[in-house]
Write an enzyme that holds these catalytic residues in place. Structure first.
Site, PDB file in Angstrom:
ATOM      1  N   ARG A   1      14.589   0.035   1.088  1.00 10.13           N
ATOM      2  CA  ARG A   1      14.788  -1.247   1.756  1.00 10.13           C
ATOM      3  C   ARG A   1      15.396  -2.250   0.779  1.00 10.13           C
ATOM      4  NH1 ARG A   1       9.911  -3.684   5.206  1.00 10.13           N
ATOM      5  NH2 ARG A   1       8.831  -3.975   3.240  1.00 10.13           N
TER       6      ARG A   1
ATOM      7  N   GLY B   1       0.818  -1.214   0.000  1.00 13.39           N
ATOM      8  CA  GLY B   1       0.000   0.000   0.000  1.00 13.39           C
ATOM      9  C   GLY B   1       0.848   1.258   0.000  1.00 13.39           C
ATOM     10  N   ARG B   2       2.124   1.081   0.314  1.00 17.26           N
ATOM     11  CA  ARG B   2       2.987   2.270   0.343  1.00 17.26           C
ATOM     12  C   ARG B   2       4.425   1.930  -0.030  1.00 17.26           C
ATOM     13  NH1 ARG B   2       4.469   3.663   6.531  1.00 17.26           N
ATOM     14  NH2 ARG B   2       4.476   1.565   7.358  1.00 17.26           N
TER      15      ARG B   2
ATOM     16  N   ASP C   1       1.697 -11.559   6.728  1.00 18.64           N
ATOM     17  CA  ASP C   1       2.249 -10.711   5.664  1.00 18.64           C
ATOM     18  C   ASP C   1       3.598 -10.122   6.070  1.00 18.64           C
ATOM     19  OD1 ASP C   1       0.229  -9.472   7.429  1.00 18.64           O
ATOM     20  OD2 ASP C   1       1.002  -7.602   6.605  1.00 18.64           O
ATOM     21  N   ASN C   2       3.948 -10.251   7.349  1.00 17.21           N
ATOM     22  CA  ASN C   2       5.236  -9.737   7.809  1.00 17.21           C
ATOM     23  C   ASN C   2       6.230 -10.865   8.064  1.00 17.21           C
ATOM     24  OD1 ASN C   2       4.259  -7.141   7.660  1.00 17.21           O
ATOM     25  ND2 ASN C   2       3.634  -7.069   9.806  1.00 17.21           N
TER      26      ASN C   2
HETATM   27  P1  AMP Z   1       2.318  -3.144   8.014  1.00 19.01           P
HETATM   28  O1  AMP Z   1       1.533  -3.068   9.268  1.00 19.01           O
HETATM   29  O2  AMP Z   1       3.309  -2.023   7.841  1.00 19.01           O
HETATM   30  O3  AMP Z   1       2.939  -4.460   7.797  1.00 19.01           O
HETATM   31  O4  AMP Z   1       1.286  -2.914   6.822  1.00 19.01           O
HETATM   32  C1  AMP Z   1       0.127  -3.680   6.645  1.00 19.01           C
HETATM   33  C2  AMP Z   1      -0.552  -3.287   5.364  1.00 19.01           C
HETATM   34  O5  AMP Z   1      -0.978  -1.930   5.420  1.00 19.01           O
HETATM   35  C3  AMP Z   1       0.302  -3.387   4.116  1.00 19.01           C
HETATM   36  O6  AMP Z   1      -0.530  -3.812   3.082  1.00 19.01           O
HETATM   37  C4  AMP Z   1       0.766  -1.977   3.908  1.00 19.01           C
HETATM   38  O7  AMP Z   1       1.130  -1.742   2.579  1.00 19.01           O
HETATM   39  C5  AMP Z   1      -0.450  -1.193   4.329  1.00 19.01           C
HETATM   40  N1  AMP Z   1      -0.109   0.167   4.765  1.00 19.01           N
HETATM   41  C6  AMP Z   1       0.551   0.522   5.878  1.00 19.01           C
HETATM   42  N2  AMP Z   1       0.678   1.851   5.953  1.00 19.01           N
HETATM   43  C7  AMP Z   1       0.075   2.371   4.862  1.00 19.01           C
HETATM   44  C8  AMP Z   1      -0.153   3.693   4.367  1.00 19.01           C
HETATM   45  N3  AMP Z   1       0.287   4.766   5.015  1.00 19.01           N
HETATM   46  N4  AMP Z   1      -0.800   3.827   3.198  1.00 19.01           N
HETATM   47  C9  AMP Z   1      -1.244   2.759   2.529  1.00 19.01           C
HETATM   48  N5  AMP Z   1      -1.081   1.501   2.941  1.00 19.01           N
HETATM   49  C10 AMP Z   1      -0.434   1.284   4.100  1.00 19.01           C
HETATM   50 MG    MG Z   2       3.918  -5.372   6.484  1.00 27.92          MG
END
Ligand code: AMP
Ligand code: MG
Length: 487
Positions: free
Chosen positions: A180, A96-97, A256-257
């Site tokens: 990264r 998402g980012r 997903d992590n």
């Molecule tokens: P994370 O908790 O960082 O592993 O992210 C979980 C999901 O949320 C992933 O699909 C990320 O790409 C999405 N995500 C996290 N932060 C953002 C953001 N600021 N904008 C869009 N997607 C996000």
């Molecule tokens: Mg993640």
């Protein structure tokens, strides 16, 4: 958006390939980074650039490359699709980012994903802004580089650059992009995505690609997908054991992590434990302690069971037999983990030989540490210097037991201390030191505190230096310390 000249590309050392883009469309979408107002480097990892075959002197002049305002020639940006179980619940996710620029082929012929994290919205952003704050990106930089120095497989951090824009979170933060570097970004969740949304051919294409890229040792063997899964479990068992050995708490072990290649990935609310307590949780949103320190092996196994479910159609054409094979494999995780954990704990205590009572000896030390709220890292570092940790009778009797155990082996005490000093770090990213560096960098734009911290964390096993300010826990302890996802 402009593309750099070939001339620049050649001198900078970019050597990008795009093998992931060869997977079916289900797994990726072409996506360009969204340009930002003004790129400025906060930090650039010169030694990593060199390992990648990149010219630091050339790249350091071009912060625009590290926010997505310029693209290295040869890049073909895309966002990856994946799903995941977040806190136990299945969700469709995707980058998402984050945007993958390509795979850098190093002078040694290794392949590494180059990804911009915080580079703007993608087709998978849902309601998110696609951006990241400076503090959380520097946090990932510091902890991932510290993990690397500690010898733990991990994604690396090449650069953090600010965007000249503000991101809105609980409070407004300066926007930043992290570059990264990863062996790949294929996750347990990538397979869950394939199983949920794709055909069997697409699932198999992902498995074949992953085997070729990360598990060449199983290529061509019989029952290849089962062997792949076992091999992958072995790597995860080794990885989680390493986390446990150094007191690392990932904080958000959603599927997903969890990277398939066995690297630690996605440093959000992670932190290191101070006083030993298996229930330690720092993440503000992990209210039930699902991802507590002591729960990590169990969660890894749970995540791998989700992966096995996704792989079922490849394990056997008969579903019942496929489930049997998957179950059998999954049940081996605990034994695999225990083997790695015990081997590492023996090294932490200077044991070269194996005795049946070793587990009990280790357990007794951990129990004493928990009861007396002893600092995990300091306890092992003190033992490694042949010094007493405590004068409490409980500790003294444990210590005598340990000395007796050491006398059963041929190696001398000094041999033991030597191996212990290689396994027990003196310097870990102490929570208060990380916060101190982040606030100096974010609030006061003073980067010197972070640079000094990174220098110390780059030599975690340096027993010859004496930097108590970096080795001891915060005086107030970490009680009440909270980490935030920062997304
Ligand atoms: P994370 O908790 O960082 O592993 O992210 C979980 C999901 O949320 C992933 O699909 C990320 O790409 C999405 N995500 C996290 N932060 C953002 C953001 N600021 N904008 C869009 N997607 C996000
Ligand atoms: Mg993640």
């Amino acid at each position: 958006m402009s593309i750099l000249s070939d001339n620049f590309h050649e001198t900078a050392g970019w050597n990008l390939e795009h093998s992931y883009a060869g997977l079916p469309k289900l797994f990726h979408r072409s996506t360009l980074p969204v340009p930002v107002r003004q790129a400025n480097f906060v930090i650039f990892n010169e030694s990593l650039a060199m390992e990648l075959g990149l010219r630091a002197d050339v790249l350091k002049e071009n912060a625009s490359l590290f926010v997505g305002n310029l693209l290295p020639t040869g890049s073909a940006p895309l966002a990856q699709a994946y799903a995941g179980h977040q806190y136990g619940h299945f969700t469709a996710l995707g980058d998402g980012r984050a945007i993958l620029l390509g795979e850098q082929i190093t002078p040694k012929g290794e392949r590494f994903d180059i990804q911009l994290k915080g580079a703007g919205q993608t087709p998978f952003s849902r309601s998110g802004d696609g951006r990241a704050g400076l503090g959380p990106m520097l946090r990932e930089y510091i902890i991932s580089e510290a993990m690397h120095a500690l010898g733990v497989p991990t994604t690396r951090s090449l650069a953090v650059a600010t965007t000249g824009e503000i991101v809105r979170r609980m409070e407004p933060l300066p926007g930043a992009v992290l570059t990264r570097v990863a062996a790949s970004h294929i996750r347990v969740g990538t397979f869950e995505w394939a199983a949920a949304r794709g055909s069997q051919e697409e699932l198999q294409a992902l498995a074949d690609y992953t085997i070729q890229r990360h598990f060449p040792e199983v290529a061509g063997v019989e029952q290849i997908y089962l062997r792949f899964f076992e091999s992958l479990m072995e790597r995860q068992a080794a990885l989680i054991a390493q986390w446990m050995h150094i007191g690392f708490i990932h904080g958000v072990m959603n599927t997903d992590n969890m990277a398939i290649c066995g690297e630690t990935i996605d440093y959000g609310p992670c932190a290191f434990m101070d006083a030993y307590d298996p229930d330690t949780v720092f993440s503000s949103i992990d209210r039930n302690g699902r991802y507590a320190y002591g729960n990590q092996p169990h969660i890894a196994q749970w995540n791998l069971a989700r992966l096995a479910e996704a792989l079922l159609p490849l394990l056997h054409e008969n579903e019942k037999l496929a489930i049997e094979k998957a179950n059998e494999a999954i049940h081996s995780f605990q034994g695999r983990f225990q083997k790695h954990w015990l081997a590492g704990m023996r090294s932490k205590l200077g044991l070269f030989t194996e005795e049946a009572e070793d587990s009990a000896l280790i357990q007794a030390l951990l129990e004493w540490m928990q009861a007396s709220k002893a600092d995990y890292t300091t306890t092992f570092a003190t033992l490694s210097q042949g010094k007493p940790v405590s004068e409490e009778p409980e500790f003294t009797s444990w210590h005598q037991r340990w000395i007796k155990r050491l006398s059963h082996q041929q190696q001398s005490m000094s041999d033991s201390l030597q191996i212990m000093q290689k396994h027990n770090p003196v310097y870990i990213p102490r929570n208060h030191k990380v916060e101190e560096a982040l606030s100096a960098a974010s609030d006061k734009t003073d980067l010197s505190v972070m640079h000094r911290l990174l220098e110390v964390l780059g030599k975690p096993f340096d027993y010859s230096s004496s930097l108590p300010e970096y080795s001891r826990p915060a005086e107030s302890g970490s009680c009440g310390y909270q980490t935030f996802c920062g997304t």
